[in-house]
Design a protein around this motif. Sequence first.
Motif, PDB file in Angstrom:
ATOM      1  N   UNK A  64       0.806  -1.227   0.000  1.00 21.52           N
ATOM      2  CA  UNK A  64       0.000   0.000   0.000  1.00 21.52           C
ATOM      3  C   UNK A  64       0.835   1.270   0.000  1.00 21.52           C
ATOM      4  N   UNK A  65       2.138   1.128   0.224  1.00 21.72           N
ATOM      5  CA  UNK A  65       3.065   2.266   0.294  1.00 21.72           C
ATOM      6  C   UNK A  65       2.630   3.300   1.326  1.00 21.72           C
ATOM      7  N   UNK A  66       2.169   2.774   2.468  1.00 24.36           N
ATOM      8  CA  UNK A  66       1.695   3.664   3.520  1.00 24.36           C
ATOM      9  C   UNK A  66       1.699   2.946   4.865  1.00 24.36           C
ATOM     10  N   UNK A  67       2.238   3.617   5.869  1.00 20.61           N
ATOM     11  CA  UNK A  67       2.185   3.102   7.241  1.00 20.61           C
ATOM     12  C   UNK A  67       0.917   3.692   7.876  1.00 20.61           C
ATOM     13  N   UNK A  68       0.019   2.857   8.401  1.00 23.48           N
ATOM     14  CA  UNK A  68      -1.215   3.374   9.006  1.00 23.48           C
ATOM     15  C   UNK A  68      -0.937   4.318  10.187  1.00 23.48           C
TER      16      UNK A  68
ATOM     17  N   UNK B 200      12.814  -0.800   4.240  1.00 23.55           N
ATOM     18  CA  UNK B 200      13.314   0.569   4.327  1.00 23.55           C
ATOM     19  C   UNK B 200      12.187   1.584   4.292  1.00 23.55           C
ATOM     20  N   UNK B 201      11.130   1.253   3.546  1.00 24.73           N
ATOM     21  CA  UNK B 201       9.993   2.170   3.460  1.00 24.73           C
ATOM     22  C   UNK B 201       9.300   2.343   4.798  1.00 24.73           C
ATOM     23  N   UNK B 202       9.091   1.240   5.509  1.00 20.84           N
ATOM     24  CA  UNK B 202       8.437   1.323   6.823  1.00 20.84           C
ATOM     25  C   UNK B 202       9.359   2.020   7.821  1.00 20.84           C
ATOM     26  N   UNK B 203      10.629   1.661   7.809  1.00 19.40           N
ATOM     27  CA  UNK B 203      11.589   2.300   8.710  1.00 19.40           C
ATOM     28  C   UNK B 203      11.607   3.809   8.489  1.00 19.40           C
ATOM     29  N   UNK B 204      11.775   4.220   7.245  1.00 23.31           N
ATOM     30  CA  UNK B 204      11.817   5.651   6.948  1.00 23.31           C
ATOM     31  C   UNK B 204      10.467   6.309   7.196  1.00 23.31           C
ATOM     32  N   UNK B 205       9.397   5.632   6.817  1.00 25.09           N
ATOM     33  CA  UNK B 205       8.073   6.213   7.006  1.00 25.09           C
ATOM     34  C   UNK B 205       7.717   6.436   8.458  1.00 25.09           C
ATOM     35  N   UNK B 206       8.170   5.544   9.315  1.00 26.32           N
ATOM     36  CA  UNK B 206       7.810   5.627  10.723  1.00 26.32           C
ATOM     37  C   UNK B 206       8.664   6.617  11.508  1.00 26.32           C
TER      38      UNK B 206
END
Length: 164
Positions: free
Chosen positions: A88-92, A145-151
């Motif tokens: 989804x390319x998104x962290x809730x 990496x996306x979740x790490x950076x997003x969070x």
Amino acid sequence: LKLLSQQKAASVSHTSPHFFTTLPPTSSFNKHTMAKTFGDGTPYGDPSWYASVYHSRYYKQTHEEWRARCRKFVEDDILPGVSEWEVNKKVPRDVYVKCYEAGLLPCVVGAQSGAYDLVPAEAPKDFDYFHELIFIDELARCASGGVLWGLIEGLQIGFSPLLF
């Protein structure tokens, strides 16, 4: 592969000049050393200081407790949803709230930032930059990496200058 791993482990010098030194098996640990093995023991799967044969004068009991707290959060609240978040390319949004409620989110803006003074969250005892590193290490176990950076990274990079 297992035999090669055992041979490599047997050839490790007990006088290594590296940051982490290998202790002889007869060495005793005091209350300020990492006396227990942590993690799953996969070679290069966890930081080397997680193994009891390594000693670092920087990691203390407070770091062990913090590591357990961070790992529990990652295993309970990050790992189950990481694949879906990647797609989804998104962290809730609720994940940010859970990270804050676990008392972890303020650590990413630095030990000297005073972030824990601004929120009703409990900082680890003797909070230092190694606690921040531990949280990032544990969060990186999600392999995204996306979740790490997003969070955390937007907060880590963008909020720190506002505090100083």
